[in-house]
Design an enzyme around this catalytic site. Structure first.
Site, PDB file in Angstrom:
ATOM      1  N   ARG A 124       0.814  -1.242   0.000  1.00 46.42           N
ATOM      2  CA  ARG A 124       0.000   0.000   0.000  1.00 46.42           C
ATOM      3  C   ARG A 124       0.833   1.271   0.000  1.00 46.42           C
ATOM      4  O   ARG A 124       0.356   2.339   0.373  1.00 46.42           O
ATOM      5  CB  ARG A 124      -0.988   0.023   1.171  1.00 46.42           C
ATOM      6  N   LYS A 146       1.869  11.483 -10.442  1.00 45.75           N
ATOM      7  CA  LYS A 146       0.895  10.672 -11.189  1.00 45.75           C
ATOM      8  C   LYS A 146       1.614   9.409 -11.623  1.00 45.75           C
ATOM      9  O   LYS A 146       2.597   9.479 -12.373  1.00 45.75           O
ATOM     10  CB  LYS A 146       0.394  11.409 -12.433  1.00 45.75           C
ATOM     11  N   GLU A 188       6.025  18.288 -24.514  1.00 48.64           N
ATOM     12  CA  GLU A 188       5.584  18.668 -23.155  1.00 48.64           C
ATOM     13  C   GLU A 188       6.256  19.978 -22.718  1.00 48.64           C
ATOM     14  O   GLU A 188       5.683  20.747 -21.950  1.00 48.64           O
ATOM     15  CB  GLU A 188       5.893  17.552 -22.143  1.00 48.64           C
ATOM     16  N   LYS A 230       5.564  22.717 -14.021  1.00 44.37           N
ATOM     17  CA  LYS A 230       4.907  21.528 -13.481  1.00 44.37           C
ATOM     18  C   LYS A 230       4.921  21.552 -11.957  1.00 44.37           C
ATOM     19  O   LYS A 230       3.916  21.247 -11.306  1.00 44.37           O
ATOM     20  CB  LYS A 230       5.591  20.258 -14.014  1.00 44.37           C
ATOM     21  N   GLU A 240      -5.375  16.808  -8.639  1.00 46.99           N
ATOM     22  CA  GLU A 240      -6.137  17.226  -9.819  1.00 46.99           C
ATOM     23  C   GLU A 240      -7.602  17.520  -9.497  1.00 46.99           C
ATOM     24  O   GLU A 240      -8.510  17.063 -10.197  1.00 46.99           O
ATOM     25  CB  GLU A 240      -6.048  16.138 -10.912  1.00 46.99           C
ATOM     26  N   HIS A 251      -4.065  16.606 -24.241  1.00 42.05           N
ATOM     27  CA  HIS A 251      -4.010  15.180 -23.918  1.00 42.05           C
ATOM     28  C   HIS A 251      -5.296  14.409 -24.186  1.00 42.05           C
ATOM     29  O   HIS A 251      -5.265  13.182 -24.275  1.00 42.05           O
ATOM     30  CB  HIS A 251      -3.604  14.989 -22.452  1.00 42.05           C
TER      31      HIS A 251
HETATM   32  N1  NAD Z   1       3.119  10.711 -14.819  1.00 40.54           N
HETATM   33  C1  NAD Z   1       3.055  11.808 -15.527  1.00 40.54           C
HETATM   34  O1  NAD Z   1       2.737  12.898 -15.018  1.00 40.54           O
HETATM   35  C2  NAD Z   1       3.379  11.764 -16.979  1.00 40.54           C
HETATM   36  C3  NAD Z   1       3.608  12.951 -17.670  1.00 40.54           C
HETATM   37  C4  NAD Z   1       3.926  12.880 -19.018  1.00 40.54           C
HETATM   38  C5  NAD Z   1       4.039  11.653 -19.652  1.00 40.54           C
HETATM   39  N2  NAD Z   1       3.841  10.519 -18.931  1.00 40.54           N
HETATM   40  C6  NAD Z   1       4.030   9.217 -19.567  1.00 40.54           C
HETATM   41  O2  NAD Z   1       5.379   9.099 -19.985  1.00 40.54           O
HETATM   42  C7  NAD Z   1       5.459   8.144 -21.043  1.00 40.54           C
HETATM   43  C8  NAD Z   1       6.337   8.648 -22.151  1.00 40.54           C
HETATM   44  O3  NAD Z   1       7.632   8.822 -21.645  1.00 40.54           O
HETATM   45  P1  NAD Z   1       8.895   9.034 -22.588  1.00 40.54           P
HETATM   46  O4  NAD Z   1       8.566   9.952 -23.680  1.00 40.54           O
HETATM   47  O5  NAD Z   1      10.010   9.327 -21.683  1.00 40.54           O
HETATM   48  O6  NAD Z   1       9.044   7.638 -23.297  1.00 40.54           O
HETATM   49  P2  NAD Z   1       9.529   6.185 -22.797  1.00 40.54           P
HETATM   50  O7  NAD Z   1       9.634   6.062 -21.343  1.00 40.54           O
HETATM   51  O8  NAD Z   1       8.641   5.252 -23.520  1.00 40.54           O
HETATM   52  O9  NAD Z   1      11.013   6.121 -23.387  1.00 40.54           O
HETATM   53  C9  NAD Z   1      11.214   6.122 -24.776  1.00 40.54           C
HETATM   54  C10 NAD Z   1      12.281   5.083 -25.183  1.00 40.54           C
HETATM   55  O10 NAD Z   1      13.569   5.578 -24.813  1.00 40.54           O
HETATM   56  C11 NAD Z   1      14.299   4.592 -24.062  1.00 40.54           C
HETATM   57  N3  NAD Z   1      15.175   5.392 -23.211  1.00 40.54           N
HETATM   58  C12 NAD Z   1      14.880   6.039 -22.069  1.00 40.54           C
HETATM   59  N4  NAD Z   1      15.920   6.775 -21.672  1.00 40.54           N
HETATM   60  C13 NAD Z   1      16.913   6.578 -22.567  1.00 40.54           C
HETATM   61  C14 NAD Z   1      18.222   7.101 -22.705  1.00 40.54           C
HETATM   62  N5  NAD Z   1      18.718   8.006 -21.842  1.00 40.54           N
HETATM   63  N6  NAD Z   1      18.975   6.667 -23.738  1.00 40.54           N
HETATM   64  C15 NAD Z   1      18.465   5.787 -24.659  1.00 40.54           C
HETATM   65  N7  NAD Z   1      17.220   5.288 -24.594  1.00 40.54           N
HETATM   66  C16 NAD Z   1      16.446   5.684 -23.557  1.00 40.54           C
HETATM   67  C17 NAD Z   1      13.204   3.810 -23.388  1.00 40.54           C
HETATM   68  O11 NAD Z   1      13.633   2.546 -22.973  1.00 40.54           O
HETATM   69  C18 NAD Z   1      12.147   3.753 -24.485  1.00 40.54           C
HETATM   70  O12 NAD Z   1      12.416   2.710 -25.384  1.00 40.54           O
HETATM   71  C19 NAD Z   1       4.032   7.891 -21.489  1.00 40.54           C
HETATM   72  O13 NAD Z   1       3.602   6.660 -20.994  1.00 40.54           O
HETATM   73  C20 NAD Z   1       3.254   9.017 -20.839  1.00 40.54           C
HETATM   74  O14 NAD Z   1       1.918   8.659 -20.591  1.00 40.54           O
HETATM   75  C21 NAD Z   1       3.520  10.556 -17.627  1.00 40.54           C
HETATM   76  O1  LIG Z   2       0.701  15.696 -14.495  1.00 41.68           O
HETATM   77  C1  LIG Z   2      -0.394  15.860 -15.024  1.00 41.68           C
HETATM   78  O2  LIG Z   2      -1.404  16.121 -14.363  1.00 41.68           O
HETATM   79  C2  LIG Z   2      -0.549  15.748 -16.479  1.00 41.68           C
HETATM   80  O3  LIG Z   2      -1.656  15.752 -16.984  1.00 41.68           O
HETATM   81  C3  LIG Z   2       0.715  15.638 -17.281  1.00 41.68           C
HETATM   82  C4  LIG Z   2       0.553  14.907 -18.590  1.00 41.68           C
HETATM   83  O4  LIG Z   2       1.601  15.376 -19.431  1.00 41.68           O
HETATM   84  C5  LIG Z   2       0.750  13.402 -18.469  1.00 41.68           C
HETATM   85  O5  LIG Z   2       0.776  12.833 -19.748  1.00 41.68           O
HETATM   86  C6  LIG Z   2      -0.206  12.660 -17.577  1.00 41.68           C
HETATM   87  O6  LIG Z   2       0.227  11.340 -17.389  1.00 41.68           O
HETATM   88  C7  LIG Z   2      -1.615  12.589 -18.111  1.00 41.68           C
HETATM   89  O7  LIG Z   2      -2.412  12.188 -17.082  1.00 41.68           O
HETATM   90  P1  LIG Z   2      -3.863  11.568 -17.238  1.00 41.68           P
HETATM   91  O8  LIG Z   2      -4.461  11.791 -15.896  1.00 41.68           O
HETATM   92  O9  LIG Z   2      -4.563  12.288 -18.345  1.00 41.68           O
HETATM   93  O10 LIG Z   2      -3.686  10.138 -17.543  1.00 41.68           O
HETATM   94 ZN    ZN Z   3       1.746  14.139 -21.153  1.00 40.44          ZN
END
Ligand code: NAD
Ligand SMILES: O=C(O)C(=O)C[C@@H](O)[C@H](O)[C@H](O)COP(=O)(O)O
Ligand code: ZN
Length: 363
Positions: A124, A146, A188, A230, A240, A251
């Site tokens: 948890r 998130k 982003e 952010k 949120e 998004h």
């Molecule tokens: N939690 C949040 O607030 C939030 C915000 C924005 C996006 N996201 C999520 O983030 C994800 C996208 O993340 P991303 O764009 O970083 O892509 P990703 O994590 O899919 O990485 C892209 C590719 O690059 C590789 N990689 C990572 N770092 C590397 C490095 N330094 N050198 C070489 N290869 C490397 C990874 O293994 C992968 O194959 C999505 O799932 C999206 O929904 C979450």
């Molecule tokens: O942090 C947030 O809040 C965002 O919405 C950032 C987004 O860039 C990100 O892709 C996030 O994961 C989207 O969230 P979701 O709640 O729409 O799934």
């Molecule tokens: Zn995003």
């Protein structure tokens, strides 16, 4: 040795624990301090692409006396599944992970979303540290708590708010990032520019080619500015309940495109098209001026991000958008701009308005 890093505080308000995002180089010396006292075991979760980095970090932690394990995840979106989370829970269980042990997520946004989700759900909730290695991970995914996974019905539909204990953004990690992934992260960064900090847009427009490179003149400034946007938003509204929705600019459509493409499009590329759509929606709704709407196309195209998507997919995209987390009952909700850096919510737009905005991004 840790060099001088920029430190950006997140949280610490409304009952949330504060933590820092560090931006710099050679930051791993900060890890033991973040892991904290009395910790016996540390699990390093990393994608296949960073196997050597993950193993080096595991060895380093083992040399410091921790029982350290490495858990290798699939690359990219394939990591964000219930099956991969279950695989991690099994590894933690078999290694005897307790509530006083710690997870470290090293990788892009997909890795840190999954690592954070495993940390949120194991016993948890256990402590975790994010070490983002992509632009997108540094400026967005690793900050704000998130965490989550995808389901067959859509993107990020299961998850938890579970902030990390700290975020280490080592800019040197970006040197190995493929340019396609680097550019995807810029979507982003540009989003942060449109919703809150237009200086970001000026910097990118001043030299788009440099913006696409880790050694670009403004790389650190762009990353730090986007993190500050952010950090400010999530510090004010972690769960949120209002303001945080502005981070979802672009998004609503983006997540539908990602699902439609079976996650073969990078998140940032989909967000790029989603922002053009949202800008058109704002313009058609009479809220956004033509110049700011058009600026979306020019700045996104200048770094090579996509502006259009297959025009024949609209019915499927519309269906998927209904399960967007911003929807309320049958009412779709979009983030649009009332002007540059003036994000707001557009409630239940007329279907004709959506169709007209879609026509502007249909390839
Ligand atoms: N939690 C949040 O607030 C939030 C915000 C924005 C996006 N996201 C999520 O983030 C994800 C996208 O993340 P991303 O764009 O970083 O892509 P990703 O994590 O899919 O990485 C892209 C590719 O690059 C590789 N990689 C990572 N770092 C590397 C490095 N330094 N050198 C070489 N290869 C490397 C990874 O293994 C992968 O194959 C999505 O799932 C999206 O929904 C979450
Ligand atoms: O942090 C947030 O809040 C965002 O919405 C950032 C987004 O860039 C990100 O892709 C996030 O994961 C989207 O969230 P979701 O709640 O729409 O799934
Ligand atoms: Zn995003």
């Amino acid at each position: 040795m840790t060099e001088q890093a920029t430190r950006i505080q997140v949280g610490g308000t409304a009952g949330t624990d504060p933590y820092e995002v560090l931006v710099g180089r050679q930051l791993l010396g900060e890890l033991p301090g973040l892991i904290g006292e009395g910790v016996k075991r540390v699990a390093v979760l990393h994608p296949e692409a960073l196997a050597a980095t993950g193993e080096a970090l595991r060895e380093d932690l083992a040399a410091q006396g921790y029982e350290a394990i490495a858990i290798q995840l699939p690359n990219a979106e394939e990591a964000k599944t219930a099956e991969v989370a279950a695989y991690c829970w099994k590894a933690l269980g078999q290694s005897g992970f307790t509530r006083s042990d710690v997870l470290v997520g090293v990788g892009g946004g997909a890795t840190t979303d999954l690592a954070g989700f495993v940390a949120a759900t194991w016993l948890r909730g256990v402590r975790w540290i994010a070490v983002p290695t992509t632009v997108l991970g540094m400026v967005d995914a690793a900050v704000g708590g998130k965490t989550g996974i995808n389901t067959a019905e859509g993107k990020n539909l299961v998850g938890a708010f579970h902030p990390p204990a700290g975020v280490l953004c080592d800019l040197a990690a970006l040197d190995s990032l493929p340019v396609h992934d680097y550019v995807s992260g810029l979507a982003e960064v540009i989003k942060a520019g449109f919703i809150a900090d237009p200086a970001i847009l000026d910097l990118i427009e001043s030299d788009p080619e440099a913006a696409k490179r880790p050694d670009g003149a403004h790389t650190a400034e762009l990353i730090e500015r986007a993190i500050r946007v952010k950090a400010e938003v999530v510090s004010a509204d972690l769960k949120e309940s209002g303001l945080r929705e502005i981070l979802n600019y672009g998004h609503t459509l983006a997540h539908a495109i990602e699902k439609n493409e079976r996650y073969n499009w990078r998140h940032g590329a989909a967000v790029s098209v989603g922002m053009v759509f949202a800008a058109e929606l704002g313009r058609i709704a009479g809220r956004l001026d033509d110049a700011t709407a058009d600026r979306h196309r020019t700045v996104l195209a200048s770094v090579g991000l996509p502006l259009t998507y297959r025009g024949d997919q609209w019915p499927k995209l519309l269906e998927t958008m209904k399960v967007d987390k911003k929807s309320r009952g049958d009412r779709l909700r979009f983030i649009v701009l009332d002007g540059l850096a003036k994000p707001t919510v557009l409630e239940g737009p007329d279907p004709a308005m959506l169709l007209a905005a879609h026509a502007e991004i249909a390839a």
